[in-house]
Structure formats: C-alpha cells, structure tokens
Design a protein around this motif. Sequence first.
Motif, PDB file in Angstrom:
ATOM      1  N   ILE A  14      -4.924  -1.149  -9.723  1.00 16.35           N
ATOM      2  CA  ILE A  14      -4.680   0.212  -9.219  1.00 16.35           C
ATOM      3  C   ILE A  14      -3.344   0.744  -9.733  1.00 16.35           C
ATOM      4  O   ILE A  14      -3.284   1.833 -10.316  1.00 16.35           O
ATOM      5  CB  ILE A  14      -4.703   0.253  -7.672  1.00 16.35           C
ATOM      6  CG1 ILE A  14      -6.103   0.006  -7.143  1.00 16.35           C
ATOM      7  CG2 ILE A  14      -4.213   1.620  -7.168  1.00 16.35           C
ATOM      8  CD1 ILE A  14      -6.198  -0.062  -5.638  1.00 16.35           C
ATOM      9  N   TYR A  15      -2.255  -0.017  -9.518  1.00 11.24           N
ATOM     10  CA  TYR A  15      -0.957   0.549  -9.903  1.00 11.24           C
ATOM     11  C   TYR A  15      -0.834   0.711 -11.414  1.00 11.24           C
ATOM     12  O   TYR A  15      -0.069   1.559 -11.898  1.00 11.24           O
ATOM     13  CB  TYR A  15       0.200  -0.273  -9.309  1.00 11.24           C
ATOM     14  CG  TYR A  15       0.628  -1.493 -10.077  1.00 11.24           C
ATOM     15  CD1 TYR A  15       1.391  -1.396 -11.240  1.00 11.24           C
ATOM     16  CD2 TYR A  15       0.297  -2.783  -9.627  1.00 11.24           C
ATOM     17  CE1 TYR A  15       1.799  -2.523 -11.934  1.00 11.24           C
ATOM     18  CE2 TYR A  15       0.702  -3.901 -10.312  1.00 11.24           C
ATOM     19  CZ  TYR A  15       1.455  -3.761 -11.467  1.00 11.24           C
ATOM     20  OH  TYR A  15       1.848  -4.882 -12.168  1.00 11.24           O
TER      21      TYR A  15
ATOM     22  N   ALA B 289       0.832  -1.210   0.000  1.00 12.92           N
ATOM     23  CA  ALA B 289       0.000   0.000   0.000  1.00 12.92           C
ATOM     24  C   ALA B 289       0.862   1.255   0.000  1.00 12.92           C
ATOM     25  O   ALA B 289       0.524   2.255  -0.638  1.00 12.92           O
ATOM     26  CB  ALA B 289      -0.928  -0.010   1.214  1.00 12.92           C
ATOM     27  N   GLY B 290       2.005   1.195   0.706  1.00 13.19           N
ATOM     28  CA  GLY B 290       2.890   2.355   0.768  1.00 13.19           C
ATOM     29  C   GLY B 290       3.452   2.736  -0.585  1.00 13.19           C
ATOM     30  O   GLY B 290       3.573   3.930  -0.902  1.00 13.19           O
ATOM     31  N   PHE B 291       3.778   1.738  -1.421  1.00 14.09           N
ATOM     32  CA  PHE B 291       4.297   2.057  -2.750  1.00 14.09           C
ATOM     33  C   PHE B 291       3.196   2.555  -3.682  1.00 14.09           C
ATOM     34  O   PHE B 291       3.472   3.328  -4.600  1.00 14.09           O
ATOM     35  CB  PHE B 291       5.016   0.841  -3.342  1.00 14.09           C
ATOM     36  CG  PHE B 291       6.455   0.761  -2.942  1.00 14.09           C
ATOM     37  CD1 PHE B 291       7.438   1.363  -3.715  1.00 14.09           C
ATOM     38  CD2 PHE B 291       6.845   0.121  -1.773  1.00 14.09           C
ATOM     39  CE1 PHE B 291       8.773   1.307  -3.350  1.00 14.09           C
ATOM     40  CE2 PHE B 291       8.163   0.057  -1.390  1.00 14.09           C
ATOM     41  CZ  PHE B 291       9.143   0.657  -2.175  1.00 14.09           C
ATOM     42  N   ILE B 292       1.953   2.138  -3.461  1.00 10.27           N
ATOM     43  CA  ILE B 292       0.832   2.734  -4.205  1.00 10.27           C
ATOM     44  C   ILE B 292       0.733   4.212  -3.856  1.00 10.27           C
ATOM     45  O   ILE B 292       0.443   5.067  -4.701  1.00 10.27           O
ATOM     46  CB  ILE B 292      -0.494   2.011  -3.868  1.00 10.27           C
ATOM     47  CG1 ILE B 292      -0.502   0.592  -4.427  1.00 10.27           C
ATOM     48  CG2 ILE B 292      -1.711   2.794  -4.387  1.00 10.27           C
ATOM     49  CD1 ILE B 292      -0.594   0.497  -5.938  1.00 10.27           C
ATOM     50  N   ASP B 293       1.019   4.532  -2.587  1.00  7.27           N
ATOM     51  CA  ASP B 293       0.933   5.903  -2.100  1.00  7.27           C
ATOM     52  C   ASP B 293       1.972   6.816  -2.742  1.00  7.27           C
ATOM     53  O   ASP B 293       1.884   8.036  -2.629  1.00  7.27           O
ATOM     54  CB  ASP B 293       1.107   5.899  -0.572  1.00  7.27           C
ATOM     55  CG  ASP B 293       0.552   7.151   0.069  1.00  7.27           C
ATOM     56  OD1 ASP B 293      -0.498   7.626  -0.374  1.00  7.27           O
ATOM     57  OD2 ASP B 293       1.180   7.651   1.021  1.00  7.27           O
ATOM     58  N   ARG B 294       2.962   6.233  -3.411  1.00  7.07           N
ATOM     59  CA  ARG B 294       4.011   7.017  -4.077  1.00  7.07           C
ATOM     60  C   ARG B 294       3.690   7.298  -5.541  1.00  7.07           C
ATOM     61  O   ARG B 294       4.461   7.981  -6.224  1.00  7.07           O
ATOM     62  CB  ARG B 294       5.348   6.286  -3.989  1.00  7.07           C
ATOM     63  CG  ARG B 294       5.840   6.058  -2.559  1.00  7.07           C
ATOM     64  CD  ARG B 294       7.027   5.102  -2.536  1.00  7.07           C
ATOM     65  NE  ARG B 294       8.189   5.668  -3.176  1.00  7.07           N
ATOM     66  CZ  ARG B 294       9.119   6.404  -2.548  1.00  7.07           C
ATOM     67  NH1 ARG B 294       8.993   6.639  -1.269  1.00  7.07           N
ATOM     68  NH2 ARG B 294      10.158   6.871  -3.208  1.00  7.07           N
TER      69      ARG B 294
ATOM     70  N   ASP C   1       6.471   6.357 -12.773  1.00  3.85           N
ATOM     71  CA  ASP C   1       7.180   5.079 -12.733  1.00  3.85           C
ATOM     72  C   ASP C   1       6.501   4.117 -11.753  1.00  3.85           C
ATOM     73  O   ASP C   1       6.382   4.400 -10.563  1.00  3.85           O
ATOM     74  CB  ASP C   1       8.637   5.313 -12.303  1.00  3.85           C
ATOM     75  CG  ASP C   1       9.436   4.025 -12.260  1.00  3.85           C
ATOM     76  OD1 ASP C   1       9.059   3.061 -12.967  1.00  3.85           O
ATOM     77  OD2 ASP C   1      10.432   3.965 -11.513  1.00  3.85           O
ATOM     78  N   LYS C   2       6.062   2.947 -12.269  1.00  2.00           N
ATOM     79  CA  LYS C   2       5.371   1.966 -11.435  1.00  2.00           C
ATOM     80  C   LYS C   2       6.124   0.633 -11.386  1.00  2.00           C
ATOM     81  O   LYS C   2       5.547  -0.402 -11.062  1.00  2.00           O
ATOM     82  CB  LYS C   2       3.944   1.749 -11.952  1.00  2.00           C
ATOM     83  CG  LYS C   2       3.824   1.522 -13.449  1.00  2.00           C
ATOM     84  CD  LYS C   2       2.408   1.767 -13.925  1.00  2.00           C
ATOM     85  CE  LYS C   2       2.327   1.737 -15.438  1.00  2.00           C
ATOM     86  NZ  LYS C   2       1.043   2.171 -15.953  1.00  2.00           N
ATOM     87  N   SER C   3       7.415   0.670 -11.692  1.00  2.00           N
ATOM     88  CA  SER C   3       8.203  -0.568 -11.728  1.00  2.00           C
ATOM     89  C   SER C   3       8.294  -1.218 -10.350  1.00  2.00           C
ATOM     90  O   SER C   3       8.265  -2.445 -10.237  1.00  2.00           O
ATOM     91  CB  SER C   3       9.602  -0.283 -12.268  1.00  2.00           C
ATOM     92  OG  SER C   3      10.255   0.698 -11.471  1.00  2.00           O
ATOM     93  N   HIS C   4       8.411  -0.385  -9.286  1.00  2.00           N
ATOM     94  CA  HIS C   4       8.498  -0.951  -7.938  1.00  2.00           C
ATOM     95  C   HIS C   4       7.215  -1.699  -7.563  1.00  2.00           C
ATOM     96  O   HIS C   4       7.261  -2.763  -6.950  1.00  2.00           O
ATOM     97  CB  HIS C   4       8.778   0.151  -6.916  1.00  2.00           C
ATOM     98  CG  HIS C   4      10.137   0.766  -7.064  1.00  2.00           C
ATOM     99  ND1 HIS C   4      10.346   1.932  -7.770  1.00  2.00           N
ATOM    100  CD2 HIS C   4      11.363   0.350  -6.623  1.00  2.00           C
ATOM    101  CE1 HIS C   4      11.632   2.237  -7.737  1.00  2.00           C
ATOM    102  NE2 HIS C   4      12.280   1.288  -7.066  1.00  2.00           N
ATOM    103  N   SER C   5       6.077  -1.114  -7.948  1.00  2.00           N
ATOM    104  CA  SER C   5       4.802  -1.768  -7.649  1.00  2.00           C
ATOM    105  C   SER C   5       4.654  -3.062  -8.440  1.00  2.00           C
ATOM    106  O   SER C   5       4.091  -4.043  -7.938  1.00  2.00           O
ATOM    107  CB  SER C   5       3.626  -0.826  -7.964  1.00  2.00           C
ATOM    108  OG  SER C   5       3.587   0.231  -7.037  1.00  2.00           O
TER     109      SER C   5
END
Length: 327
Positions: free
Chosen positions: A193-194, A169-174, A200-204
């Motif tokens: 969602i992501y 959820a925290g990385f969605i928040d970014r 950039d959504k690579s982390h998600s």
Amino acid sequence: MNVTMELFNSAFGKNITFVRPFYLGGFYNIPHVKYYYVFLCFVYIMAVLGNGFLLSVIYMVKTLHSPKYIIVFNLAFTDLCGSTALIPKLLDSFLFNRRYIVYEACLAYMFFVSLFGGIQAWTLVTMAYDRVIAICFPLRYHSIVTTKSVAVILLCSWMFLVCFMATLAGFIDRLSFCSSIEIKSFFCDHGPIYQLACNDKSHSYILATIALIVVMCIPLILIVGSYVCISIALSRTISREERLRALETCTSHLILVAIFFLPFVGTNVAVLTSYIHPNARIINSSLTLTVPPLLNPIIYSLKTEEVRNAIKKLCRRFKMNKTAIKL
C-alpha cells in the motif's frame, strides 16, 4: 462530497487523494485457482471449529484455569479472530471477483490482519517464557508465573500492538495515492500500500522496518534465547528421564513456533537470495497466515495430555448428563 473531504484534509494538514477504491491484484493468472479458494474456505471452517472447541474446553474445565492455559486461550482466540479478519474477505474478493475495496475498509483490513498476526507472535513468546520458568526455576514457577502476571503480559502485548498498528495505519492515512491503485497482494498489506503513494513515504518505510523487527525478529530472537536457556538448564540435569519429560512439555510449543515462523523466514530468504515467482510468494504468504490457526488447536488437542484428559472429562460429563435426562 469530494470538496468536503478536501476541506477536511486541509484543516487537519493532510494531503490525501480519495479518488478511487484500491484494487487487490493478488493471484495473477493461476490455473485452477478456484480449487485453492475452496481449500482456504475449508481451512477457515476447520480453524473456526478447532479454535472454538479449544476455547470451549479451556473455559468449561476448571483444571485448565491456570496461567499456562490462559496463554493457550489467548492464542486460540487470536487465531479465531485472525482467520475471521483475513479469509472471508479474501474469498469475497477473489472467489467472487470483488477486488475493489474502499479506502477506509482497506485500512481496517490491514489493521486487524496485522494486529492478530503480531499478537500470535508475542503469544508464542509468552509461551516460551512460561516454559523457561517451568524448567529453569521449577521451585519458583507458581510464584512467578501467576494468573495476574500472565494477564499483565498479555494485556501489555495487546495494548502495545493495538497502538503500534494504529500508528502504522495512521501514517498510511497521511499519504496521497494519485496514480496506481493496484495493491500487489492478496489483502491490504502495509508494504504494497505505502509503495503506491506519490508523496514522501519515508516514515511508512521506517515503520514497516520497525514492524518487521517487532513482529518477527524480536519474538524469534527471544524464543531462540529461551530455548538456549532451557538447553543449558537441561544439560545440568543428571537424569535422562527428567530431560525427556521436560522436552515433552516443550514439543507442542516448538511445533507452533516452527509452523508460524519457518514459512515466513523461508519465503523472505528465498526472495532475498534468488528469484521467486510473485504467485509462489503470494501463495506461500497466504498459507503462512491461514494454516497456523488451523493446526494450532489440533496440535494442542493431540500433543498436550492435560487437554486430552479435559476432553475425556467433558465427554464423560456429557454422557452422564444425557443418561440422567433419559432417566
């Protein structure tokens, strides 16, 4: 309000756009879909009653205060919480056509549904561990599978998954959401969602892959591995009766595993190997998340002799108390 939020995001190095709430876009143009929502309402009521009843039986009957039934208690509690996290909001969104959901509520929705789904999977792994020790090391079972060891395993599962889902959820928040706000799912699912993000959504994406491995692949591999060990142990048993008796203790768990994992695996294999209509995928996914909590307490009540005996004991106790009150 928007200016304050922008300053807050700048101060903490975030780049998030809170323009509009998300829109849940699942169940597209399905004829007579309200009957399905009524069915889900029935599933939720029965899941609450069934799991609540199983929790009460385990709590009230002291003979069930054993490591094995601590695991069953945890599964029933997780089923109850998971159904409550998902179904009421699903019905509110689609049955009453309130599909818009604010950003913070959507993240909380995603967190709790994902968390309880993960706990269900790892509780089934803990059950498999219990069966492996009981069948492969029967003489050492009570020294290995203790209340303390089971409590530690379950607590570690909860702590790890709470931290992991909070990270998800925290990385969605970014992320920033500056174009589409329609989530193509029946709840605030992490993947849909992501994929809406415009930065950039690579982390998600990496976290989504890890989540699939942690919640589905590793538990399934561990469970299959446990039954390979059980099969090897039973093949060395000379008595056919002993083999059947040992297998009977595993039937409830095997049914729970099949109900939980097979629909998910089947849906994903169908998506990867052939075309599946989005509505069919969404209905399959919703059934995968809602039906197991309904069936789990029924299976344990009907298939497990200890639970059946405990229910009979409670009924006798209730009748005796009722007779005493009348006298």
